[in-house]
Design a protein around this motif. Sequence first.
Motif, PDB file in Angstrom:
ATOM      1  N   ASP A  37      46.732  75.637  79.973  1.00  0.00           N
ATOM      2  CA  ASP A  37      47.764  76.284  79.162  1.00  0.00           C
ATOM      3  C   ASP A  37      49.147  75.856  79.653  1.00  0.00           C
ATOM      4  O   ASP A  37      49.507  76.095  80.815  1.00  0.00           O
ATOM      5  CB  ASP A  37      47.634  77.806  79.246  1.00  0.00           C
ATOM      6  CG  ASP A  37      46.328  78.292  78.623  1.00  0.00           C
ATOM      7  OD1 ASP A  37      45.820  77.600  77.721  1.00  0.00           O
ATOM      8  OD2 ASP A  37      45.813  79.340  79.061  1.00  0.00           O
ATOM      9  N   ILE A  38      49.905  75.218  78.758  1.00  0.00           N
ATOM     10  CA  ILE A  38      51.284  74.807  79.046  1.00  0.00           C
ATOM     11  C   ILE A  38      52.173  75.327  77.919  1.00  0.00           C
ATOM     12  O   ILE A  38      51.894  75.087  76.740  1.00  0.00           O
ATOM     13  CB  ILE A  38      51.400  73.274  79.168  1.00  0.00           C
ATOM     14  CG1 ILE A  38      50.510  72.746  80.294  1.00  0.00           C
ATOM     15  CG2 ILE A  38      52.852  72.865  79.419  1.00  0.00           C
ATOM     16  CD1 ILE A  38      50.519  71.244  80.436  1.00  0.00           C
ATOM     17  N   SER A  39      53.210  76.030  78.296  1.00  0.00           N
ATOM     18  CA  SER A  39      54.119  76.581  77.288  1.00  0.00           C
ATOM     19  C   SER A  39      55.118  75.519  76.839  1.00  0.00           C
ATOM     20  O   SER A  39      55.239  74.447  77.453  1.00  0.00           O
ATOM     21  CB  SER A  39      54.860  77.791  77.862  1.00  0.00           C
ATOM     22  OG  SER A  39      55.739  77.383  78.901  1.00  0.00           O
ATOM     23  N   GLU A  40      55.860  75.825  75.768  1.00  0.00           N
ATOM     24  CA  GLU A  40      56.872  74.897  75.276  1.00  0.00           C
ATOM     25  C   GLU A  40      57.978  74.695  76.308  1.00  0.00           C
ATOM     26  O   GLU A  40      58.619  73.645  76.339  1.00  0.00           O
ATOM     27  CB  GLU A  40      57.461  75.425  73.969  1.00  0.00           C
ATOM     28  CG  GLU A  40      56.480  75.465  72.822  1.00  0.00           C
ATOM     29  CD  GLU A  40      57.135  75.926  71.536  1.00  0.00           C
ATOM     30  OE1 GLU A  40      58.373  76.182  71.572  1.00  0.00           O
ATOM     31  OE2 GLU A  40      56.447  76.040  70.511  1.00  0.00           O
ATOM     32  N   ASP A  41      58.199  75.693  77.140  1.00  0.00           N
ATOM     33  CA  ASP A  41      59.246  75.603  78.166  1.00  0.00           C
ATOM     34  C   ASP A  41      58.782  74.876  79.425  1.00  0.00           C
ATOM     35  O   ASP A  41      59.559  74.756  80.381  1.00  0.00           O
ATOM     36  CB  ASP A  41      59.723  77.009  78.549  1.00  0.00           C
ATOM     37  CG  ASP A  41      60.301  77.743  77.344  1.00  0.00           C
ATOM     38  OD1 ASP A  41      60.812  77.052  76.434  1.00  0.00           O
ATOM     39  OD2 ASP A  41      60.223  78.979  77.318  1.00  0.00           O
ATOM     40  N   GLY A  42      57.513  74.427  79.438  1.00  0.00           N
ATOM     41  CA  GLY A  42      57.027  73.706  80.607  1.00  0.00           C
ATOM     42  C   GLY A  42      56.512  74.604  81.708  1.00  0.00           C
ATOM     43  O   GLY A  42      56.674  74.292  82.894  1.00  0.00           O
ATOM     44  N   GLU A  43      55.871  75.733  81.338  1.00  0.00           N
ATOM     45  CA  GLU A  43      55.275  76.628  82.329  1.00  0.00           C
ATOM     46  C   GLU A  43      53.759  76.431  82.315  1.00  0.00           C
ATOM     47  O   GLU A  43      53.123  76.512  81.253  1.00  0.00           O
ATOM     48  CB  GLU A  43      55.624  78.088  82.023  1.00  0.00           C
ATOM     49  CG  GLU A  43      57.102  78.410  82.101  1.00  0.00           C
ATOM     50  CD  GLU A  43      57.621  78.405  83.524  1.00  0.00           C
ATOM     51  OE1 GLU A  43      56.819  78.669  84.440  1.00  0.00           O
ATOM     52  OE2 GLU A  43      58.821  78.121  83.719  1.00  0.00           O
ATOM     53  N   LEU A  44      53.189  76.202  83.473  1.00  0.00           N
ATOM     54  CA  LEU A  44      51.748  76.001  83.593  1.00  0.00           C
ATOM     55  C   LEU A  44      51.071  77.337  83.867  1.00  0.00           C
ATOM     56  O   LEU A  44      51.289  77.959  84.912  1.00  0.00           O
ATOM     57  CB  LEU A  44      51.445  75.016  84.736  1.00  0.00           C
ATOM     58  CG  LEU A  44      49.967  74.707  85.013  1.00  0.00           C
ATOM     59  CD1 LEU A  44      49.331  74.010  83.814  1.00  0.00           C
ATOM     60  CD2 LEU A  44      49.826  73.842  86.266  1.00  0.00           C
TER      61      LEU A  44
END
Length: 738
Positions: free
Chosen positions: A610-617
């Motif tokens: 899971d990777i968010s659009e903001d670049g959070e793993l």
Amino acid sequence: MESQGEPAASPRGTKRKASDDLPRGSRKIQPLAQDVINKIAAGEIIVAPVHALKELIENSVDAGATQLEVVVKDGGLKLLQITDNGHGIDKDDLSLLCERFTTSKLKAFEDLQSIETYGFRGEALASISHIAHLTVVTRTAESSCAWRAQYADGKLVPPKPGQSAEPKSQAGRQGTQITVEDLFYSIPTRRRAFRSHSEEYAKIIDMVGRHAIHCAHVGFSCKKHGESARSLQIPVNASTVDRIRAVHGTQIANEVVHWTTSNERWGFKADAWVSNANYSVKKTILLLFINHRAVESSAIKKAIDATYATFLPKGGHPFVYLSLEIEPNRVDVNVHPTKREVNFLNEDEIIEAICDEIRSELAKVDTSRTFLTQTLLPGSRLDTPARSAKKSGQPSPDIPSIGGAPKFTPKTPAQRPYENNLVRTDAKSRKITTMFTPTHIGEAGSSHQASRAPPDEMEYERTDREYTSCKLVSIRDLRQEVREAMHNELTDVFSELIFIGVVDIRRRIAAIQSGVKLFLVDYGMVSNEYFYQVGLTDFMNFGRLRLDPPLNLRELLEIGAAYEREQSQTIQDEDSMDQGEEIDWDEVVETVMQQLIARREMLTEYLMIDISEDGELGSLPLLVKGYTPSMAKLPTFLLRLGPHVDWTDEKQCFQTFLTELASFYTPEALPSAPDPVDSAQVQMEDAEIVGRRNELAKAVEHVLFPAFRGRIVATKGLLKGVVEIANLKGLYRVFERC
């Protein structure tokens, strides 16, 4: 049928008579042309690529080199290049370099009686230039630049038609680089005689290895042209044992003993490393150097074999590295064109003195000869099928039930089980690791263990996500490739394994028992294959390893880039010749991050990343319950998903991604525990390393190896990571002979 008017053809093999009519002058003795003489001489000295390399290595060592680098293409026939950092060659000497019998090591014939260098006749480079294209780049300490010269038929030639044949100046470091191309191009019949490039390359590796073991304080490396990995690399400061280990393996290096002897009467000194009675091979390995020259001697080899025959099993042979220094006036070095053989005085007496020393050393070591075996421990009982059936109240396997009524078979005489067929089948029985003190085993921990709090237990929660059937053709093909590479016998070994213990946590080696055999297993290699197969079988159905709080993807990639930058800089410092282009690591981080964010939907659907659009793993795939990969490897894993994953092809994408995922899950290599006798080292060891080592040892025993036993398909590639070290039946035959 014979044609009329013509004489009948003479029978095959009939010698021509002197009275036969011959053209006038055809039987006169005439001198051969110089070109023919040179090619004949070249054929005597350079028989194969390995002989050319031997001459070049000897010249480099004579020139005071401390680092030799060898590059080979097509077994040395297409390219043979050796680079050294020796004294170099003066520009004024380049015109004479490839002329026959030009040398700086010999002036009068009497000098042969005191020669102590490798080469002396000045024929090697001359011979090579007659049968190959030869290029020399050299620079001395006094010269302001390097000089490049090309040779053919013993003379300087221009690099291109119409240019001058004089050496050309160019940039270069001190030393000499000799490049031999298209060996035997002028003798096509001999070139066609070489059937296998790999066989010739193996001979080259053997020759480089021989000199690497003997030439102390000289570093060696050898590789194939176009490949970054080196087939052989020996550091300059490596000891003799380390050199033997690098060339011939740890098994030999662990069983060699060192001895020296000398005798003023016979004028010789001997320095040797020989295998003891615990080691034997099917063919004798003899590395013989006389006055620092690699030679062969059938007399010495036969005598050594006869000496070892009383110590080794039938068919066993030793490893021997023997360096003889004999007074130069007692040695005739000029008896063979390739200097492969030498004659020396008092040969029988010197050989007998060497064999006496070997017998003496083996007699000392023979008292500590070791045998590895598996025995039943005191108090244990062997469960036979009949006994197990009696305990459970079930019919014996020899009394099958049909229709509920037992049918008795004729009673056969009871056979006494042979001890060499007994196998421990009760996993609850006492294990070998319980015999060690707590400081000797990883799972018991060291003195730090008591002060370190136990790790938090991993919490698991079940979700309502249903099983997804993967119908991708690419995944099906990859699964089929694993099945086709299956090794049936090795798969059986893993399906019946009994874990014994971790042998070396730094090298990731563990011992297992399977049947009546004992194996050493590279559990790093096996884990990599296991997790790759888990990735294929559980594709789209992985668990999730949630990261709370989520981690910043950019920061992780920057940590991985910093580590890779440091590693690449270390490699460049160790090998100054491999200067690649400078990598912009900031650009690499940005590129990989954009690739992962752009494909985050696919990563979530297929791989549970899971990777968010903001670049959070937010999560990682969970491959096996009860085992968590080392988070220290996470930055490097994420960084490698950019350049090492083929995102353009579906099959290649999944294969390369699962390969990187398996590498991430593979247990890390940790430093070995210090000797418990050295209390200072034990106290100084980092508590975190101790904890990680203990946790990893537990995971290897209680999670990974049980998982291997349950579901791994052992492929043929794993044969390199599994070594049989004992066979109970074979050991019984040894004891019967003793």
